[in-house]
Design a protein around this motif. Structure first.
Motif, PDB file in Angstrom:
ATOM      1  N   ASP A   1      45.861 -36.042  72.078  1.00 16.60           N
ATOM      2  CA  ASP A   1      46.734 -36.158  71.308  1.00 16.60           C
ATOM      3  C   ASP A   1      48.295 -36.376  71.650  1.00 16.60           C
ATOM      4  O   ASP A   1      49.419 -36.580  71.732  1.00 16.60           O
TER       5      ASP A   1
ATOM      6  N   TRP B   1      43.445 -38.523  63.414  1.00 18.65           N
ATOM      7  CA  TRP B   1      42.773 -37.992  62.861  1.00 18.65           C
ATOM      8  C   TRP B   1      42.032 -36.931  64.302  1.00 18.65           C
ATOM      9  O   TRP B   1      41.484 -37.418  64.968  1.00 18.65           O
ATOM     10  N   LYS B   2      41.699 -36.062  63.307  1.00 17.11           N
ATOM     11  CA  LYS B   2      41.315 -35.014  63.925  1.00 17.11           C
ATOM     12  C   LYS B   2      39.382 -34.912  63.440  1.00 17.11           C
ATOM     13  O   LYS B   2      39.780 -34.731  62.132  1.00 17.11           O
ATOM     14  N   ASP B   3      38.671 -33.293  64.017  1.00 13.51           N
ATOM     15  CA  ASP B   3      37.665 -33.292  63.465  1.00 13.51           C
ATOM     16  C   ASP B   3      37.892 -32.012  62.402  1.00 13.51           C
ATOM     17  O   ASP B   3      37.000 -31.016  62.549  1.00 13.51           O
ATOM     18  N   VAL B   4      39.048 -31.140  62.312  1.00 12.32           N
ATOM     19  CA  VAL B   4      39.039 -30.236  62.573  1.00 12.32           C
ATOM     20  C   VAL B   4      39.885 -29.957  61.012  1.00 12.32           C
ATOM     21  O   VAL B   4      41.152 -30.482  61.053  1.00 12.32           O
ATOM     22  N   ASP B   5      40.852 -29.045  60.392  1.00 12.77           N
ATOM     23  CA  ASP B   5      41.606 -28.894  59.341  1.00 12.77           C
ATOM     24  C   ASP B   5      42.786 -27.889  60.169  1.00 12.77           C
ATOM     25  O   ASP B   5      43.273 -26.936  59.900  1.00 12.77           O
TER      26      ASP B   5
ATOM     27  N   ASP C   1      39.786 -22.541  69.868  1.00 17.58           N
ATOM     28  CA  ASP C   1      38.525 -23.705  69.872  1.00 17.58           C
ATOM     29  C   ASP C   1      37.875 -23.262  68.243  1.00 17.58           C
ATOM     30  O   ASP C   1      36.685 -22.496  69.194  1.00 17.58           O
TER      31      ASP C   1
ATOM     32  N   ARG D   1      34.508 -24.406  68.306  1.00 18.00           N
ATOM     33  CA  ARG D   1      33.025 -24.227  69.291  1.00 18.00           C
ATOM     34  C   ARG D   1      32.540 -23.544  69.899  1.00 18.00           C
ATOM     35  O   ARG D   1      31.933 -22.836  70.387  1.00 18.00           O
TER      36      ARG D   1
END
Length: 111
Positions: free
Chosen positions: A65, A83-87, A93, A95
Motif C-alpha cells: 500500500d 483494494w484489500k481483502d479486509v474491511d 493482522d 490472520r
C-alpha cells in the motif's frame, strides 16, 4: 511488471521495516514521465525496494500500500485506490489475531 526500484523507489537498509528515502518523489515522477507509456497500465512491484547500496529491502506490513500511495503522490495523482481483502484498517493482522477490530478513523500520518 516493473520493479519498484526501476521507477525510483529507494529505502534505507532496515530490511523488514525499511523507510522510503527523501528524494524518491522526483525519481518516480521522472520515471513515469520518461519510461512508461501513459496509455499503458503500469504494474509495479510493491513491498520491496532497494537501499543505496543496491540491496533488496522490504517495507514491512502495509508495504505494498505504501508503494502504491508513494508512487501516486510522487506523480501528483488525485486518488490512489487500494483494494484489500479486509474491511478497512484493523487493530491487528486478522490472520494472527482472531478478534482484530476495525479502526474507526485514522489520520493521514497514521495511514
Amino acid at each position: 511488471a516493473i520493479d519498484s526500484w526501476d521507477v525510483g523507489i529507494m529505502t534505507d537498509c532496515n530490511f523488514g521495516d525499511a523507510k522510503l528515502l527523501p528524494g524518491y518523489e522526483k525519481k518516480v515522477k521522472d520515471s513515469f514521465t520518461s519510461k512508461i507509456d501513459p496509455n499503458v497500465v503500469a504494474v509495479v512491484t510493491g513491498f520491496i525496494a532497494k537501499d543505496p547500496k543496491g540491496r533488496i529491502t522490504t517495507l514491512g506490513r502495509g508495504g505494498s500500500d505504501l508503494t502504491a500511495t508513494a508512487i501516486g503522490a510522487a506523480c501528483g495523482l488525485d486518488e490512489v485506490q487500494v483494494w484489500k481483502d479486509v474491511d478497512g484498517i484493523l487493530t491487528a493482522d486478522p490472520r494472527l489475531v482472531n478478534n482484530a477490530l476495525p479502526v474507526k478513523s485514522v489520520s493521514y500520518e497514521e495511514a
